[in-house]
Design a protein around this motif. Structure first.
Motif, PDB file in Angstrom:
ATOM      1  N   THR A   1      79.161  33.572   5.690  1.00 50.85           N
ATOM      2  CA  THR A   1      78.172  33.714   6.764  1.00 50.85           C
ATOM      3  C   THR A   1      78.673  33.046   8.035  1.00 50.85           C
ATOM      4  N   PHE A   2      78.611  33.798   9.145  1.00 51.02           N
ATOM      5  CA  PHE A   2      78.884  33.215  10.452  1.00 51.02           C
ATOM      6  C   PHE A   2      77.554  32.754  11.035  1.00 51.02           C
TER       7      PHE A   2
ATOM      8  N   ARG B   1      84.486  42.707   3.783  1.00 48.80           N
ATOM      9  CA  ARG B   1      83.989  42.722   5.148  1.00 48.80           C
ATOM     10  C   ARG B   1      83.032  43.910   5.356  1.00 48.80           C
ATOM     11  N   PRO B   2      82.130  43.765   6.382  1.00 49.77           N
ATOM     12  CA  PRO B   2      81.948  42.636   7.298  1.00 49.77           C
ATOM     13  C   PRO B   2      81.074  41.554   6.669  1.00 49.77           C
ATOM     14  N   TRP B   3      81.197  40.330   7.185  1.00 51.26           N
ATOM     15  CA  TRP B   3      80.398  39.218   6.713  1.00 51.26           C
ATOM     16  C   TRP B   3      79.129  39.081   7.550  1.00 51.26           C
ATOM     17  N   ARG B   4      78.149  38.449   6.938  1.00 51.25           N
ATOM     18  CA  ARG B   4      76.875  38.263   7.627  1.00 51.25           C
ATOM     19  C   ARG B   4      77.049  37.416   8.893  1.00 51.25           C
TER      20      ARG B   4
ATOM     21  N   VAL C   1      91.132  35.061   5.966  1.00 46.06           N
ATOM     22  CA  VAL C   1      90.627  34.718   4.640  1.00 46.06           C
ATOM     23  C   VAL C   1      90.856  35.863   3.658  1.00 46.06           C
ATOM     24  N   THR C   2      90.598  37.106   4.078  1.00 44.13           N
ATOM     25  CA  THR C   2      90.785  38.234   3.153  1.00 44.13           C
ATOM     26  C   THR C   2      92.253  38.440   2.821  1.00 44.13           C
ATOM     27  N   ARG C   3      93.124  38.257   3.789  1.00 44.25           N
ATOM     28  CA  ARG C   3      94.557  38.394   3.493  1.00 44.25           C
ATOM     29  C   ARG C   3      95.022  37.319   2.520  1.00 44.25           C
ATOM     30  N   CYS C   4      94.522  36.107   2.698  1.00 37.41           N
ATOM     31  CA  CYS C   4      94.898  35.029   1.771  1.00 37.41           C
ATOM     32  C   CYS C   4      94.384  35.322   0.363  1.00 37.41           C
TER      33      CYS C   4
ATOM     34  N   SER D   1      89.968  36.202  25.468  1.00 37.95           N
ATOM     35  CA  SER D   1      89.132  36.670  24.362  1.00 37.95           C
ATOM     36  C   SER D   1      87.921  35.760  24.244  1.00 37.95           C
ATOM     37  N   ASP D   2      86.911  36.189  23.463  1.00 35.54           N
ATOM     38  CA  ASP D   2      85.740  35.340  23.236  1.00 35.54           C
ATOM     39  C   ASP D   2      85.525  35.121  21.739  1.00 35.54           C
ATOM     40  N   TYR D   3      84.403  34.483  21.388  1.00 35.52           N
ATOM     41  CA  TYR D   3      84.228  34.086  19.986  1.00 35.52           C
ATOM     42  C   TYR D   3      84.055  35.259  19.046  1.00 35.52           C
ATOM     43  N   GLU D   4      83.705  36.430  19.559  1.00 32.82           N
ATOM     44  CA  GLU D   4      83.676  37.623  18.711  1.00 32.82           C
ATOM     45  C   GLU D   4      85.066  37.909  18.147  1.00 32.82           C
ATOM     46  N   SER D   5      86.083  37.723  18.968  1.00 34.83           N
ATOM     47  CA  SER D   5      87.461  37.946  18.509  1.00 34.83           C
ATOM     48  C   SER D   5      87.812  37.002  17.372  1.00 34.83           C
ATOM     49  N   MET D   6      87.322  35.770  17.449  1.00 34.06           N
ATOM     50  CA  MET D   6      87.639  34.789  16.421  1.00 34.06           C
ATOM     51  C   MET D   6      86.925  35.086  15.101  1.00 34.06           C
ATOM     52  N   MET D   7      85.751  35.685  15.164  1.00 38.73           N
ATOM     53  CA  MET D   7      85.090  36.086  13.918  1.00 38.73           C
ATOM     54  C   MET D   7      85.932  37.117  13.187  1.00 38.73           C
ATOM     55  N   ASN D   8      86.419  38.085  13.937  1.00 38.41           N
ATOM     56  CA  ASN D   8      87.267  39.116  13.322  1.00 38.41           C
ATOM     57  C   ASN D   8      88.543  38.514  12.746  1.00 38.41           C
TER      58      ASN D   8
END
Length: 587
Positions: free
Chosen positions: A450-451, A376-379, A352-355, A339-346
């Protein structure tokens, strides 16, 4: 008032009261046992049933407070001694309780005012936080982990001797067990109609009075146990923290990750640029470091064949203390192969939203008077673009570092002799200058989630080069309320490139160390121990070796659990969400 008068009496009168109560307790001991009244501890006279008089709250001298505190402790210690002489142990082994206070409040809420549920046989336990005596009635309030309930103690249900002992032998702050039936008073207060009680733990020291509570911030952190008793809402923060950690684990498991453990003691402090704590192992005759990140060992797990791993662990950094920083803190780091960093943004959004939903039940969060929307989605925006928006300067246009530094000096209004200028002049690349401007100008403005994407390669030694933009990496940091919450990469898997990045990082660190070290010493006469770059950075050769065996393409992320809990509990300081934060030594 009788208790207050006795409190103010002379020590001779107090001794006389103690003697009389002791004699009375001895003469009625057998009767007390016949009626299931357990006198385990507490005052031998009504004198000690009260807290210090109210005028104590108006005293400002610490010596007076200490004197009062010592007096109360001495009185209570004497009670403990005398009770043990009579064969009673003031510290019980256990108490069988049938309900929590919350369960009682919920189960018997239907009772009418004045109604007694005689068929109910209940048993509860908790700390006495209030006590009121009215002739033939004594009311006490017991608090446990779930809430409070009143104890209704009536003289008619006890012998005269037992009732007097009830009034004399229990102090506020004691931990009590009580059994009986359930009654709702005429005023609508649900109560345990007591027919049996036992002091389970004798409190020797008085708690802060209910009018002022515990307001000394330093003492709240230093003696968190008192803070939690005096301010029950503090415990709610740690309950929320537990929910957050639990929800994170549930989320990770739902995506197929497995939890692993990596060493706290390490031969090289890697995975971040931070000053480590150093210790020495006597048997091995070697220095070891408390970990500053879990990253490098988790990546070794990917090399070994595990494809989705995470660790929730304590991190240690020998750096400054502030409302955002504590020398030990908790993070979750996770790594996913292929996977790449796009996967980690998701995944960051998901965690965070589940928490938030698990703890607050909503995605609109009030933090220190500002509404934060976690919907979601975040900036998502690049670092270069955010800096350009804030300053009007495009750092991509600078072909040399001196031009970038001059622009930064003008933007930041840095004075020649300032610490900020020294730090800026130590920057070895345009990427480092860009980061200085971002941290100073932009970071605090990122209130909504913000990412920040695509950091310069010079400040991202563990991130993969950007596949489209030279000089950048596939890295993001997540900011909420102007604070970094997470940091993630498409992971660097090229062992040759990784070695070169580490070597450059060490070189840059040593350059800053030399420049700032000289400035600090000449200006303040301080040694290296006061310099944030005074520590040495070394290569983790074993990690580099592991990469040479081959690590699959992967992405990884670290999230700060303490800062996430701060957000979800509206806590202004990281010390509010860490039960026992590190503090300065008391003078």
């Amino acid at each position: 008032m009788e208790a207050l008068r006795v409190w103010r009496a002379s020590s001779n009168l107090l001794g006389f009261a103690v003697s009389r109560a002791a004699a009375a307790a001895a003469s009625t001991a057998s009767a007390g046992r016949a009626h299931r009244l357990h006198i385990r501890c507490c005052s031998p006279a009504a004198a000690a049933t009260t807290k210090p008089p109210q005028d104590r709250r108006r005293r400002s001298a610490s010596s007076s407070s200490t004197s009062d505190r010592d007096s109360i402790r001495a009185i209570r210690l004497k009670k403990v001694e005398e009770l043990r002489e009579k064969g009673y142990e003031p510290y019980a082994y256990k108490w069988d309780r049938t309900h929590t206070t919350k369960e009682l409040q919920e189960t018997y809420a239907h009772l009418e005012n004045g109604e007694v549920c005689t068929e109910a046989a209940v048993s509860i336990a908790g700390r006495i936080v209030a006590r009121r005596a009215f002739g033939k009635l004594v009311f006490m309030t017991v608090r446990d982990d779930s809430g409070t309930i009143q104890l209704y103690c009536e003289k008619e249900s006890l012998t005269e001797e037992q009732f007097e002992q009830l009034k004399a032998f229990i102090d506020i702050d004691d931990i009590l067990g009580a059994s009986g039936s359930i009654k709702k008073t005429e005023k609508g207060e649900l109560s345990v109609y007591v027919d049996c009680f036992e002091i389970l733990t004798k409190s020797l020291l008085p708690l802060p009075d209910k009018y002022h509570g515990l307001t000394d911030v330093d003492k709240r952190y230093r003696q968190r146990y008192i803070d939690m008793i005096a301010n029950p809402e503090v415990a709610d923060v740690f309950r929320t923290r537990a929910k957050v950690v639990s929800e994170i684990r549930k989320t990770m498991e739902s995506f197929g990750f497995i939890e692993v453990e990596t060493p706290v003691l390490q031969g090289a402090a890697g995975g971040a640029e931070a000053r480590p704590f150093i210790t020495h192992h006597n048997s091995l005759q070697r220095d070891l470091y408390l970990r500053i990140a879990t990253e490098l060992h988790l990546k070794r797990m990917l090399v070994g064949g595990l494809e989705k791993v995470y660790e929730i662990g304590r991190i240690f950094r020998n750096e400054g203390i502030s409302t955002r920083h504590n020398p030990e803190f908790t993070t979750i780091e996770m790594y996913e192969a292929y996977s790449d960093y796009e996967s980690m943004m998701n995944l960051a959004e998901e965690i965070v939203t589940r928490c938030a939903m698990a703890t607050l039940g909503k995605l609109k969060v009030d933090y220190q008077g500002t509404e934060i929307s976690l919907e979601r989605p975040w900036r998502r925006e690049t670092m270069h673009r955010l800096v350009e928006e804030a300053t009007g300067v495009d750092f991509n246009s600078f072909g040399d570092i001196e031009s970038a530094k001059n622009a930064a000096i003008g933007l930041l209004g840095i004075k020649t002799e300032s610490h900020e200028n020294t730090s800026l002049q130590a920057c070895s690349s345009v990427g480092h200058v860009l980061n200085e401007v971002f941290e100073t100008v932009v970071e605090s403005t990122l209130v909504q989630p913000t990412f920040v994407l695509d950091y310069p390669v010079e400040i991202s030694p563990l991130a993969k080069p950007h596949r489209r933009h030279a000089g950048l990496t596939e890295r993001f940091e997540l900011f909420i309320c102007g604070r970094e919450i997470g940091n993630a990469f498409s992971e660097l898997t090229d062992p040759i490139d990784q070695r070169s990045r580490f070597e450059n990082q060490i070189k840059q660190h040593n350059t800053k160390r030399a420049a700032i070290g000289k400035k600090v010493k000449s200006a303040e006469g301080k040694g290296d121990d006061d310099d944030e770059y005074s520590y040495e950075v070394s290569l983790d050769e074993d990690f580099l070796t592991s990469l040479e065996y081959g690590m699959p393409p992967a992405s990884g992320m670290g999230l700060g659990i303490d800062r996430l809990v701060m957000l979800l509990t509206n806590s202004a300081s990281i010390r509010d969400v860490i039960a026992f934060p590190v503090l300065k030594l008391q003078q």
